[in-house]
Every structure is written in C-alpha cells, then in structure tokens.
Design an enzyme around this catalytic site. Structure first.
Site, mmCIF file in Angstrom:
data_model
loop_
_atom_site.group_PDB
_atom_site.id
_atom_site.type_symbol
_atom_site.label_atom_id
_atom_site.label_comp_id
_atom_site.label_asym_id
_atom_site.label_seq_id
_atom_site.Cartn_x
_atom_site.Cartn_y
_atom_site.Cartn_z
ATOM 1 N N ASP A 104 -8.699 -7.405 10.132
ATOM 2 C CA ASP A 104 -7.363 -7.120 10.655
ATOM 3 C C ASP A 104 -6.582 -6.216 9.695
ATOM 4 O OD1 ASP A 104 -7.815 -8.894 12.691
ATOM 5 O OD2 ASP A 104 -6.753 -10.543 11.695
HETATM 6 N N1 URA Z 1 -10.316 -13.672 10.833
HETATM 7 C C1 URA Z 1 -9.093 -13.159 10.969
HETATM 8 O O1 URA Z 1 -8.197 -13.845 11.457
HETATM 9 N N2 URA Z 1 -8.861 -11.899 10.560
HETATM 10 C C2 URA Z 1 -9.810 -11.122 10.014
HETATM 11 O O2 URA Z 1 -9.544 -9.982 9.649
HETATM 12 C C3 URA Z 1 -11.092 -11.656 9.889
HETATM 13 C C4 URA Z 1 -11.315 -12.931 10.302
#
Ligand code: URA
Length: 241
Positions: A104
């Site tokens: 993310d």
């Molecule tokens: N889980 C999440 O919530 N975000 C990420 O970037 C990876 C795993």
C-alpha cells in the site's frame, strides 16, 4: 516465460515495440533460423535463438533486487494522481524491472524487483503460499485475546482469513502503543490493515520485513541492493522453480 516477439526485441534494446513490429513484418527476424513475420508469435527468449538481420540478439539477463519502499510511494510505474511511484526510484537502476506484488501507499518495507516474469508469477500464485511477515504498530495496548483472534482468523468482507502467526514484540505503556509481527500467506488487498480494523485496533505503521526466505536487511529506506546468490537460491526454492 513466453512473450511476444516484438516485446522480446524491445526488451533486448533492438528498437521500441512499434519499431520492432516493423522489423518483424519486414521479414528481418529469424527464430531458430526461420523467418517469422507474424506479430502475435510468442517465444521463451531463454530457449530459442533470435536474430535480426542475421545478428543474434542478446538475451536480457535476469536481475533480482531488494527494494526498501518508503511510505508515501505507490507500487506502480506511474500514478494518475502524480504521487511518488517506484518508477522514480527504478530510474536509477537503468534496467527494466517490475515489482513482485505490491505494498500500500502508506506501507513501507520489503519489495522484490525483477525482470523475471516466471519467478514473479510463481511467488504470487496462492498455491505456493509464500509467507509474508509485517511489523505492525497500533495505538493502545492490544489484549492477548485480540491477538488470538488474528491467530485464529477474522471475518473480513471477502471472507475469513487463514490462521496467522502473531508474535507480540512489546507493549509500550508510556507511549500507549503495541508492536507485534504478523505472518500471513494470503495476499488480499490491504489484508493486514483490514485484519487490525476487524479487532478494533487500526494500524498506525506497517512495514513488511520478510517475504518467503528473504528478510529486509542491509539496506536503507528508498535504496536497492541485488539479492545475494544464497537469497536468490532460497527464493527460487520457495517459488518451486
Ligand atoms: N497488508 C496491508 O494491509 N497492506 C500492505 O501493504 C500489505 C499487506
């Protein structure tokens, strides 16, 4: 991995993909000695001999990097909203690589970058169940029963999560936060954040520290390094290649 002939030529630096199409239709390209003029033809560049005007093309060498993605960077090569993307970092490499999976915008940590499509595909395939470990910081002191809920599986809007391995790292009473790590093998969108939301402790900071046998190590934020031979061998084994 099989790719279209024009893509192989472009990747080998012969010409842009559009120009490569012209070179193919002009009958200048041979695959294993035979002229190929169809644009849709697909080949595995590592197992055929391709030449242009009689000159063999140099196969793209496979490269494997660890990247420490900072927060505030999108895991794509461009962003319609003009946010910082990994392309801004990859530029310095001078090689065509892509990320294995994604993190993310606000998650930092380990991202693998490669031009090896077969490895990327194998690692992302759910049947290989590659473990990913995240270091999680949440505000408040999370009771053990709530961590147990993550261990057993929580209900998200796309179904129950598989059991996760959760290790409490510390309760920071003075600053009122909890640090724990969580290992999952599923790769659902925003999974760790949604799992923490589900137990009532939304994530403050999230960092991926491990993916399969590869640990984020010996690297600064926003930097790359090539995987060592040992790391690469372990990764290939994890991907069952
Ligand atoms: N889980 C999440 O919530 N975000 C990420 O970037 C990876 C795993």
């Amino acid at each position: 991995m099989e790719e279209r002939l024009q893509k192989i030529l472009a990747a080998a630096g012969i010409a842009s993909r559009r120009e490569a199409e012209k070179i193919i239709t002009a009958g200048r390209v041979r695959v294993n000695g035979k002229i190929v003029t169809e644009l849709g033809s697909k080949y595995d560049p590592s197992s055929v001999k391709i030449s242009v005007d009689g000159n063999p093309i140099k196969a793209e060498t496979k490269v494997y990097y660890m990247f420490y993605k900072p927060r505030g960077v999108v895991t794509t090569m461009s962003d319609p909203q003009n946010r910082r993307s990994i392309a801004d970092f990859v530029q310095d490499l001078g090689e065509r690589v892509f990320p294995v999976g994604r993190l993310d915008y606000n998650t930092e940590g380990l991202l693998l970058l490669t031009n090896d499509g077969a490895l990327a595909q194998a690692l992302m395939h759910p049947s290989h169940e590659v473990n990913k470990t995240y270091l999680v910081k949440v505000p408040g002191i999370v009771p053990q029963e709530k961590l147990d809920m993550l261990r057993v599986g929580v209900k998200l809007d796309d179904g129950m999560t598989a059991p996760a391995v959760v290790n409490l790292r510390s309760y920071e009473h003075e600053h009122n936060f909890t640090l724990f790590d969580i290992t999952i093998h599923e790769g659902r969108n925003r999974q760790v954040r949604r799992m923490c939301d589900a137990i009532g402790y939304p994530v403050r900071d999230l960092k991926r520290v491990k993916m399969g046998p590869i640990t984020l190590s010996n690297i600064g934020r926003g930097k790359f390094r090539e995987l060592t031979d040992g790391e690469l061998a372990a990764l290939m084994k994890a991907a069952k290649l």
